[in-house]
Design a protein around this motif. Structure first.
Motif, PDB file in Angstrom:
ATOM      1  N   ASN B  27      -1.203  -1.538   0.299  1.00  0.00           N
ATOM      2  CA  ASN B  27      -2.250  -1.483  -0.912  1.00  0.00           C
ATOM      3  C   ASN B  27      -3.212  -2.694  -0.982  1.00  0.00           C
ATOM      4  O   ASN B  27      -4.211  -2.886  -1.167  1.00  0.00           O
ATOM      5  CB  ASN B  27      -1.596  -0.929  -2.171  1.00  0.00           C
ATOM      6  CG  ASN B  27      -1.441   0.424  -2.338  1.00  0.00           C
ATOM      7  OD1 ASN B  27      -2.613   0.990  -2.255  1.00  0.00           O
ATOM      8  ND2 ASN B  27      -0.473   0.933  -2.619  1.00  0.00           N
ATOM      9  N   ALA B  31      -6.907  -3.041  -0.764  1.00  0.00           N
ATOM     10  CA  ALA B  31      -7.480  -3.738  -1.916  1.00  0.00           C
ATOM     11  C   ALA B  31      -8.477  -4.932  -1.250  1.00  0.00           C
ATOM     12  O   ALA B  31      -9.293  -5.163  -1.950  1.00  0.00           O
ATOM     13  CB  ALA B  31      -6.826  -4.380  -2.852  1.00  0.00           C
ATOM     14  N   GLY B  37     -15.751   0.437  -3.606  1.00  0.00           N
ATOM     15  CA  GLY B  37     -14.918  -0.215  -4.759  1.00  0.00           C
ATOM     16  C   GLY B  37     -13.849   0.701  -5.187  1.00  0.00           C
ATOM     17  O   GLY B  37     -12.899   0.068  -5.818  1.00  0.00           O
ATOM     18  N   ALA B  38     -14.110   2.008  -5.248  1.00  0.00           N
ATOM     19  CA  ALA B  38     -13.086   2.735  -5.874  1.00  0.00           C
ATOM     20  C   ALA B  38     -11.867   2.911  -5.437  1.00  0.00           C
ATOM     21  O   ALA B  38     -11.010   2.973  -5.885  1.00  0.00           O
ATOM     22  CB  ALA B  38     -13.778   4.449  -5.942  1.00  0.00           C
ATOM     23  N   ARG B  40     -10.732   0.189  -3.465  1.00  0.00           N
ATOM     24  CA  ARG B  40     -10.225  -1.326  -3.641  1.00  0.00           C
ATOM     25  C   ARG B  40      -9.448  -1.163  -5.280  1.00  0.00           C
ATOM     26  O   ARG B  40      -8.431  -1.721  -5.391  1.00  0.00           O
ATOM     27  CB  ARG B  40     -11.328  -2.222  -3.622  1.00  0.00           C
ATOM     28  CG  ARG B  40     -11.950  -2.736  -2.476  1.00  0.00           C
ATOM     29  CD  ARG B  40     -12.740  -3.878  -2.358  1.00  0.00           C
ATOM     30  NE  ARG B  40     -13.695  -4.005  -3.133  1.00  0.00           N
ATOM     31  CZ  ARG B  40     -14.883  -3.435  -3.013  1.00  0.00           C
ATOM     32  NH1 ARG B  40     -15.132  -2.938  -1.703  1.00  0.00           N
ATOM     33  NH2 ARG B  40     -15.895  -3.628  -3.652  1.00  0.00           N
ATOM     34  N   GLN B  41      -9.956  -0.535  -6.054  1.00  0.00           N
ATOM     35  CA  GLN B  41      -9.716  -0.574  -7.459  1.00  0.00           C
ATOM     36  C   GLN B  41      -8.391   0.283  -7.504  1.00  0.00           C
ATOM     37  O   GLN B  41      -7.486  -0.013  -8.205  1.00  0.00           O
ATOM     38  CB  GLN B  41     -10.756  -0.073  -8.387  1.00  0.00           C
ATOM     39  CG  GLN B  41     -10.529  -0.420  -9.851  1.00  0.00           C
ATOM     40  CD  GLN B  41     -11.410   0.435 -10.881  1.00  0.00           C
ATOM     41  OE1 GLN B  41     -12.473   0.862 -10.318  1.00  0.00           O
ATOM     42  NE2 GLN B  41     -11.238   0.247 -11.926  1.00  0.00           N
ATOM     43  N   ALA B  42      -8.172   1.422  -6.745  1.00  0.00           N
ATOM     44  CA  ALA B  42      -7.198   2.347  -6.880  1.00  0.00           C
ATOM     45  C   ALA B  42      -6.079   1.556  -6.291  1.00  0.00           C
ATOM     46  O   ALA B  42      -4.769   1.623  -6.735  1.00  0.00           O
ATOM     47  CB  ALA B  42      -7.379   3.648  -6.062  1.00  0.00           C
ATOM     48  N   ALA B  44      -5.603  -1.911  -6.174  1.00  0.00           N
ATOM     49  CA  ALA B  44      -5.113  -2.801  -6.967  1.00  0.00           C
ATOM     50  C   ALA B  44      -4.124  -2.286  -8.146  1.00  0.00           C
ATOM     51  O   ALA B  44      -3.202  -3.074  -8.537  1.00  0.00           O
ATOM     52  CB  ALA B  44      -6.369  -3.658  -7.339  1.00  0.00           C
ATOM     53  N   GLN B  45      -4.427  -1.267  -8.641  1.00  0.00           N
ATOM     54  CA  GLN B  45      -3.626  -0.568  -9.620  1.00  0.00           C
ATOM     55  C   GLN B  45      -2.214  -0.072  -8.974  1.00  0.00           C
ATOM     56  O   GLN B  45      -1.434  -0.226  -9.649  1.00  0.00           O
ATOM     57  CB  GLN B  45      -4.293   0.820 -10.313  1.00  0.00           C
ATOM     58  CG  GLN B  45      -5.357   0.569 -11.267  1.00  0.00           C
ATOM     59  CD  GLN B  45      -6.367   1.759 -11.813  1.00  0.00           C
ATOM     60  OE1 GLN B  45      -6.021   2.693 -11.154  1.00  0.00           O
ATOM     61  NE2 GLN B  45      -7.141   1.492 -12.455  1.00  0.00           N
TER      62      GLN B  45
END
Lengths: 137, 74
Positions: B27, B31, B37-38, B40-42, B44-45
């Motif tokens: 991940n 990231a 971006g969606a 990268r954000q997923a 990071a979560q």
């Protein structure tokens, strides 16, 4: 030359977004199965619960990532099963359920069995009366 | 009542820690290098969740530490 390739690699990653996401998705699927196996083989109740919770949490992440990939057209969902195939499976499995019920009745466990197998038989009605919810009949 | 962890359970705990560690790293790559971006954000979560998982697995091992026998049983 090497330097140039490296710099290109930085600007545009070697793996596409799709490949990156699929790599994670594949591992999430594997880890869900491993947690399920671990839970079934746990001796201590606390550890079984831990593996069960981690399995659910991982399954949730896998579902979220799958949906994200679906939204970005990274997945072709498999084509719908044909009606005749659904009909065939329903019929075959209703027959199996009936035979199992007969088997249970022969073993004098019929009362329990008929209760268990109500739902699939009533679904046959639903085909003829699509407006009626079989579970409330 | 807490029981000593079995050898099998300990192996599953350790294997699961390796899995969580690998997922954190995968991940981290997503990231850092996903163009969307969606994703990268997923990623990071998911790193946070996998870190929590790893923490819980470590905690389970440490909670059973004092119950573990120092000599082989039977």
């Amino acid at each position: 030359m090497d330097q140039q390739q490296y710099q290109q690699g930085q600007a545009r990653p070697i793996l596409s977004d799709e490949d990156l996401a699929y790599t994670v998705l594949a591992d999430l699927k594997r880890v869900v199965r491993e947690y399920a196996t671990a839970a079934t083989e746990a001796n201590c109740q606390q550890i079984r619960q831990l593996f069960t919770n981690l399995m659910n949490s991982t399954l949730q992440m896998q579902g979220n990532l799958y949906n994200l990939m679906l939204q970005h057209n990274m997945y072709d969902t498999s084509s719908p099963a044909l009606r005749q195939e659904v009909d065939k499976q329903l019929k075959m499995n209703q027959q199996t359920a009936q035979k199992t019920q007969q088997f249970l009745q022969q073993q004098h466990l019929g009362g329990y069995a008929s209760h268990q197998y109500q739902a699939p038989q009533q679904q046959l009605h639903q085909q003829q009366n699509p407006g009626v919810n079989p579970y409330f009949m | 009542m807490m029981q000593p962890v079995t050898a099998k359970e300990l192996e599953y705990l350790a294997d699961s820690l390796s899995n969580e560690d690998l997922l954190i790293k995968q991940n981290a790559v997503m990231a850092a290098s996903a163009t969307n971006g969606a994703f990268r954000q997923a990623a990071a979560q998911m790193i946070q969740t996998h870190q929590q998982h790893a923490q819980m697995l470590l905690q389970a091992i440490s909670q059973h530490q004092h119950l573990a026998p120092t000599q082989p049983q039977q």
